[in-house]
Design a protein around this motif. Structure first.
Motif, PDB file in Angstrom:
ATOM      1  N   THR A 198     -11.717 -11.294   8.426  1.00  0.00           N
ATOM      2  CA  THR A 198     -10.812 -11.395   7.273  1.00  0.00           C
ATOM      3  C   THR A 198     -10.900 -10.181   6.347  1.00  0.00           C
ATOM      4  OG1 THR A 198     -12.445 -12.512   5.849  1.00  0.00           O
ATOM      5  CG2 THR A 198     -11.116 -13.901   7.319  1.00  0.00           C
ATOM      6  N   HIS A 199     -11.848  -9.284   6.581  1.00  0.00           N
ATOM      7  CA  HIS A 199     -12.060  -8.172   5.650  1.00  0.00           C
ATOM      8  C   HIS A 199     -10.808  -7.322   5.460  1.00  0.00           C
ATOM      9  CE1 HIS A 199     -16.755  -7.993   5.907  1.00  0.00           C
ATOM     10  NE2 HIS A 199     -16.287  -9.161   5.499  1.00  0.00           N
ATOM     11  N   ALA A 200     -10.221  -6.878   6.565  1.00  0.00           N
ATOM     12  CA  ALA A 200      -9.082  -5.964   6.456  1.00  0.00           C
ATOM     13  C   ALA A 200      -7.879  -6.603   5.757  1.00  0.00           C
ATOM     14  CB  ALA A 200      -8.696  -5.428   7.827  1.00  0.00           C
ATOM     15  N   PRO A 201      -7.423  -7.797   6.177  1.00  0.00           N
ATOM     16  CA  PRO A 201      -6.254  -8.364   5.483  1.00  0.00           C
ATOM     17  C   PRO A 201      -6.517  -8.663   4.011  1.00  0.00           C
ATOM     18  CG  PRO A 201      -7.147  -9.917   7.115  1.00  0.00           C
ATOM     19  CD  PRO A 201      -7.789  -8.606   7.365  1.00  0.00           C
ATOM     20  N   LEU A 202      -7.712  -9.100   3.658  1.00  0.00           N
ATOM     21  CA  LEU A 202      -8.007  -9.367   2.252  1.00  0.00           C
ATOM     22  C   LEU A 202      -8.065  -8.068   1.455  1.00  0.00           C
ATOM     23  CD1 LEU A 202     -10.693 -12.195   2.588  1.00  0.00           C
ATOM     24  CD2 LEU A 202      -8.312 -12.434   1.875  1.00  0.00           C
ATOM     25  N   ILE A 237      -5.724  -4.345  -2.523  1.00  0.00           N
ATOM     26  CA  ILE A 237      -5.246  -2.986  -2.801  1.00  0.00           C
ATOM     27  C   ILE A 237      -3.771  -3.009  -3.199  1.00  0.00           C
ATOM     28  CG2 ILE A 237      -4.723  -0.768  -1.712  1.00  0.00           C
ATOM     29  CD1 ILE A 237      -7.315  -1.206  -0.024  1.00  0.00           C
ATOM     30  N   GLU A 238      -2.980  -3.812  -2.485  1.00  0.00           N
ATOM     31  CA  GLU A 238      -1.556  -3.910  -2.817  1.00  0.00           C
ATOM     32  C   GLU A 238      -1.347  -4.408  -4.245  1.00  0.00           C
ATOM     33  OE1 GLU A 238       2.563  -5.970  -1.105  1.00  0.00           O
ATOM     34  OE2 GLU A 238       0.630  -6.374  -0.154  1.00  0.00           O
ATOM     35  N   ALA A 239      -2.264  -5.262  -4.707  1.00  0.00           N
ATOM     36  CA  ALA A 239      -2.165  -5.773  -6.071  1.00  0.00           C
ATOM     37  C   ALA A 239      -2.675  -4.775  -7.101  1.00  0.00           C
ATOM     38  CB  ALA A 239      -2.941  -7.087  -6.181  1.00  0.00           C
ATOM     39  N   GLY A 240      -3.284  -3.678  -6.638  1.00  0.00           N
ATOM     40  CA  GLY A 240      -3.737  -2.638  -7.552  1.00  0.00           C
ATOM     41  C   GLY A 240      -5.203  -2.710  -7.924  1.00  0.00           C
ATOM     42  N   ALA A 291      -1.930 -14.245  -7.397  1.00  0.00           N
ATOM     43  CA  ALA A 291      -0.677 -14.761  -7.931  1.00  0.00           C
ATOM     44  C   ALA A 291      -0.839 -15.262  -9.362  1.00  0.00           C
ATOM     45  CB  ALA A 291      -0.154 -15.876  -7.036  1.00  0.00           C
ATOM     46  N   ALA A 292      -2.025 -15.730  -9.703  1.00  0.00           N
ATOM     47  CA  ALA A 292      -2.258 -16.259 -11.050  1.00  0.00           C
ATOM     48  C   ALA A 292      -2.296 -15.143 -12.081  1.00  0.00           C
ATOM     49  CB  ALA A 292      -3.562 -17.056 -11.071  1.00  0.00           C
ATOM     50  N   GLY A 293      -2.634 -13.910 -11.657  1.00  0.00           N
ATOM     51  CA  GLY A 293      -2.666 -12.736 -12.530  1.00  0.00           C
ATOM     52  C   GLY A 293      -3.570 -12.939 -13.744  1.00  0.00           C
ATOM     53  N   PRO A 294      -3.857 -11.873 -14.488  1.00  0.00           N
ATOM     54  CA  PRO A 294      -3.590 -10.483 -14.103  1.00  0.00           C
ATOM     55  C   PRO A 294      -4.544 -10.032 -12.980  1.00  0.00           C
ATOM     56  CG  PRO A 294      -4.873 -10.531 -16.112  1.00  0.00           C
ATOM     57  CD  PRO A 294      -4.557 -11.978 -15.803  1.00  0.00           C
ATOM     58  N   THR A 295      -4.221  -8.916 -12.358  1.00  0.00           N
ATOM     59  CA  THR A 295      -5.041  -8.418 -11.257  1.00  0.00           C
ATOM     60  C   THR A 295      -6.421  -8.004 -11.758  1.00  0.00           C
ATOM     61  OG1 THR A 295      -3.103  -7.611 -10.057  1.00  0.00           O
ATOM     62  CG2 THR A 295      -5.227  -6.651  -9.465  1.00  0.00           C
ATOM     63  N   GLN A 319      -7.739  -1.138  12.072  1.00  0.00           N
ATOM     64  CA  GLN A 319      -7.821  -1.731  10.737  1.00  0.00           C
ATOM     65  C   GLN A 319      -8.373  -0.726   9.729  1.00  0.00           C
ATOM     66  OE1 GLN A 319     -10.205  -5.259  11.119  1.00  0.00           O
ATOM     67  NE2 GLN A 319      -8.479  -6.526  11.808  1.00  0.00           N
ATOM     68  N   TYR A 320      -9.354   0.039  10.148  1.00  0.00           N
ATOM     69  CA  TYR A 320      -9.948   1.036   9.257  1.00  0.00           C
ATOM     70  C   TYR A 320      -8.885   2.039   8.794  1.00  0.00           C
ATOM     71  CZ  TYR A 320     -12.810   5.040   7.814  1.00  0.00           C
ATOM     72  OH  TYR A 320     -13.353   6.095   7.114  1.00  0.00           O
ATOM     73  N   GLN A 321      -8.120   2.535   9.732  1.00  0.00           N
ATOM     74  CA  GLN A 321      -7.094   3.519   9.380  1.00  0.00           C
ATOM     75  C   GLN A 321      -6.030   2.913   8.471  1.00  0.00           C
ATOM     76  OE1 GLN A 321      -6.022   4.629  13.369  1.00  0.00           O
ATOM     77  NE2 GLN A 321      -7.563   6.267  13.486  1.00  0.00           N
ATOM     78  N   GLU A 322      -5.713   1.636   8.683  1.00  0.00           N
ATOM     79  CA  GLU A 322      -4.711   0.972   7.853  1.00  0.00           C
ATOM     80  C   GLU A 322      -5.211   0.796   6.422  1.00  0.00           C
ATOM     81  OE1 GLU A 322      -1.857  -3.033   7.956  1.00  0.00           O
ATOM     82  OE2 GLU A 322      -3.572  -2.858   9.323  1.00  0.00           O
ATOM     83  N   VAL A 323      -6.467   0.359   6.267  1.00  0.00           N
ATOM     84  CA  VAL A 323      -7.009   0.168   4.924  1.00  0.00           C
ATOM     85  C   VAL A 323      -7.188   1.514   4.227  1.00  0.00           C
ATOM     86  CG1 VAL A 323      -8.963  -0.729   3.583  1.00  0.00           C
ATOM     87  CG2 VAL A 323      -8.120  -2.003   5.573  1.00  0.00           C
ATOM     88  N   MET A 324      -7.634   2.520   4.967  1.00  0.00           N
ATOM     89  CA  MET A 324      -7.780   3.854   4.383  1.00  0.00           C
ATOM     90  C   MET A 324      -6.440   4.356   3.843  1.00  0.00           C
ATOM     91  SD  MET A 324     -10.737   5.663   4.409  1.00  0.00           S
ATOM     92  CE  MET A 324     -10.300   7.342   4.845  1.00  0.00           C
ATOM     93  N   ALA A 325      -5.389   4.215   4.626  1.00  0.00           N
ATOM     94  CA  ALA A 325      -4.070   4.696   4.203  1.00  0.00           C
ATOM     95  C   ALA A 325      -3.576   3.925   2.987  1.00  0.00           C
ATOM     96  CB  ALA A 325      -3.087   4.563   5.360  1.00  0.00           C
ATOM     97  N   ALA A 326      -3.791   2.615   2.987  1.00  0.00           N
ATOM     98  CA  ALA A 326      -3.335   1.804   1.855  1.00  0.00           C
ATOM     99  C   ALA A 326      -4.057   2.192   0.574  1.00  0.00           C
ATOM    100  CB  ALA A 326      -3.553   0.321   2.166  1.00  0.00           C
TER     101      ALA A 326
END
Length: 691
Positions: A91-95, A100-103, A75-79, A118-125
């Motif tokens: 906590t690995h997957a959510p972090l 990744i969402e932040a770029g 949130a403090a930016g920049p990414t 979780q693996y498939q979700e992170v891979m797709a993201a």
């Protein structure tokens, strides 16, 4: 990874990659050391860290921002260009998803996730965002791995027969108290999957998979898990994980955190002409070929530097996509039954307080046997207490032989034996009435030796014994793709007998021999029982079949094959016949009986009986009575390994033809205590046989 550049001056200079570290304690401290090194080298800039417990004052440079969480940092930016995640497993997957969402590109510590979902979700993201994800399996940056690939491809060790990974570490009570998630399979309903194969020695598994060519989910055909714990934890600390890849390779990982002393973990590629053993924490390879043994030490590419230099996923040494096979193993462990507690009789505690650590008795031998035999601990019979033994009853249970209410032998179908050990049915464990175990199977020295049964190394050129084959042309033992298997077609068991119909099947899946095998058992007094094996071998090909041995193929004194009994370790052994005494004298002799007495032990000096016997270290005597059908010589080994057999083809082959089977009967008297010649002759006379 494309490096960003500034453009607000006439002489624009590319800026350094901006790095953030999430998790500064535990392994995060190692990352801080590496970041200090790379910062001093002008490779990168550490701009921020995130941890609910900030590092000690003075640990970081004054220009490094400190946040309580990754959310605050982003949130403090920049990414940042790269976010390193070195936090608890759950906590690995959510972090990673947040970064990744932040770029940001991500360096994700092992294990990368706690589940396949979780693996498939992170891979797709990552794919959708165009971000790179490197997984912190540092051993995959070793230059030893491509060097080993080249050695295998060159044929330096022949054809690869399998791969094993072994790890013997020790972890004390404090290790399992270091955090709330340590030693947990889940925490408050969230998967953690901590354990010896998923965390502490995960590099052994990942490196073994890499050498086996298994990187993606599709590369894994099956995963067998055999999970145990010596500590008071939810997760496993002593386990075997066996992976079969899509191309038929077998990787056996035998791992523990309950060793007596810590040793360097290894991954070994086993070939027909030699082997390659990688000490992956040292980037050192021991190379064994027909030309001898040598060692080479290799360099290693830092995975963070590799991520910074990468332009695409193909440039990464440990990409998330290449961890699919590893996550498949993790998922198998996650969904397996909870690890079984190792009985206290098999554990010794060293040290006091939080410094105390569990030691599984005989674990070194178990690890080696599992790795060499591609066997699980359960298949070796480890950690079984007498009360836990399966009694015969229904068809779904393991059949056994009972004398006077005591289980004295268990029938193994051999289906889990590795193909190069010629899978076959056999008896193990066999016990005295007092509980002393008098057979062994899958021993370190010859993992293809299997209890008591029937095996031949040459049946029309097919190896039904296991291991290397002795050939006259080579004048030595060589690995060949000539191993057959013996399968049970039908079995009938009643009071004191078991009758089996067996098929000896060659590598081309064609039957070579038909066997009728009959076991009989009965008490002979209060401390002795008798086991009788009667077997008939007949050609299943419609033509004569030759039954041979190394001896019949030119190896002097190597006429083993037919009936064979592999003994466990025996101290102060005495071996004799009515006329001769000692291994050298009785080997190759023809005598009506052969006796073997001593103090029996089913494992190394520090191990309780691997088969759950209660008589470790007790004296026993075995008396083998020769077959009445033919004067077969005795085959005896003691110095190299303990074993007794009756040679069906001592120095020349024996033919079996349709309608003209080869038939042999062998009886074994199994007694507690030491028997003398007079005792033996009295027993034999009691049975109505001439002594």
């Amino acid at each position: 990874m494309t490096q960003p550049s500034t453009s607000n001056t006439l002489e624009a200079q590319p800026r350094l990659p901006r790095i953030a570290l999430v998790g500064v304690h535990g392994f995060g401290e190692r990352h801080l050391e590496n970041l200090d090194r790379l910062t001093a080298a002008g490779v990168l800039e550490l701009v921020a860290v995130a941890d609910p417990q900030p590092p000690a004052e003075g640990t970081l440079a004054t220009n490094v921002a400190v946040y309580a969480s990754l959310d605050e940092l982003l949130a403090a930016g920049p990414t940042p260009d790269v976010v390193i995640i070195s936090t608890p497993i759950q906590t690995h997957a959510p972090l990673a998803l947040a970064a990744i969402e932040a770029g940001a590109n991500v360096y994700l510590e092992k294990p990368p996730v706690a589940s396949m979902a979780q693996y498939q979700e992170v891979m797709a993201a990552a794919a959708n965002a165009g971000c790179l994800v490197q997984v912190g399996f540092q051993s995959l940056g070793s230059d030893a791995l491509p060097a080993m690939d080249e050695l295998v491809a060159s044929g330096a060790i022949g054809e690869v027969r399998g791969i094993s990974a072994t790890g013997m570490w020790l972890r004390n009570k404090a290790y399992f108290k270091r955090s709330r998630w340590a030693g947990k399979r889940s925490l408050n309903g969230t998967d953690v999957v901590d354990g010896v194969a998923t965390n502490a020695l995960a590099h052994a598994v990942a490196t073994g998979l890499r050498l086996a060519g298994a990187r993606t989910v599709d590369h894994v055909h099956s995963v067998d898990t055999d999970l145990y714990r010596a500590n008071d934890t939810e997760s496993d600390d002593t386990s075997v994980v066996r992976v079969r890849t899509e191309n038929g390779m077998v990787l056996t990982c035998a791992l523990t955190l309950s060793a007596l002393v810590q040793s360097a973990p290894t991954v070994t590629v086993h070939g027909t002409l030699g082997q390659l053993t990688l000490y992956y924490t040292e980037d050192r390879v021991e190379i064994t070929t027909p030309q001898g043994i040598r060692e080479e030490t290799f360099g290693r590419t830092d995975l963070l530097e590799n991520l910074l230099a990468a332009r695409s996923e193909a440039d990464l040494l440990s990409p998330l996509s290449g961890s699919g096979a590893y996550v498949t193993v993790l998922e198998a462990i996650r969904t397996a039954d909870a690890p079984r507690a190792i009985p206290s009789a098999f554990i010794v505690w060293e040290g006091v307080g939080d410094d105390a650590h569990a030691v599984v008795k005989g674990i070194g031998s178990l690890i080696r046997r599992a790795a060499l035999g591609q066997a699980t601990f359960a298949e070796l019979g480890a950690f079984a207490e007498p009360g836990a033994l399966i009694e015969p009853g229904t068809s779904s249970e393991t059949p056994g032989f009972t004398v006077n209410g005591t289980l004295v032998a268990t029938v193994q179908d051999g289906t889990h034996i590795r193909p190069t050990s010629s899978p076959r049915p056999y008896l193990h464990p066999v016990r005295t009435l007092g509980g002393t175990v008098v057979t062994d199977h899958v021993p370190e020295d010859h993992v293809w030796h299997l209890g008591a049964g029937v095996a031949l190394q040459d049946v029309d050129g097919i190896n039904f014994w296991g291991g290397r084959t002795y050939t006259r042309d080579a004048g030595m033992y060589v690995w060949r793709k000539d191993h057959g298997r013996i399968v049970t077609e039908s079995a009938e068991q009643g009071d004191g007998y078991r009758q089996e119909q067996l098929s000896w099947i060659g590598p081309d899946q064609s039957p070579v021999l038909r066997e009728q095998r009959v076991w009989r058992w009965a008490a002979v007094g209060s401390s002795t029982w008798q086991l009788t094996l009667d077997f008939t071998l007949e050609s299943a090909t419609g033509r004569p079949v030759l039954l041979g041995s190394p001896g019949s193929n030119g190896r002097p004194q190597g006429g083993y094959g037919g009936f064979f009994w592999r003994l466990p370790k025996v101290a102060d052994a005495t071996i004799w016949t009515p006329e001769m005494r000692g291994e050298d004298a009785v080997h190759g002799s023809i005598a009506p009986w052969l006796a073997w007495s001593g103090t029996f032990d089913a494992g190394p000096d520090d191990a309780p009986s691997l088969a759950g016997g209660t008589g470790l270290g007790h004296p026993a005597t075995l008396v083998f009575l020769a077959s009445p059908q033919a004067p077969d010589p005795w085959f005896v080994r003691h110095e190299g390994y303990p074993g007794v057999g009756l040679s069906l083809a001592w120095d020349s082959p024996v033919a079996t033809e349709p309608g003209y089977p080869v038939h042999r009967s062998v009886r074994v008297l199994i007694a507690d205590g030491f028997l003398a010649t007079q005792d033996i002759e009295q027993l034999i006379t009691t049975l109505g046989e001439p002594a």
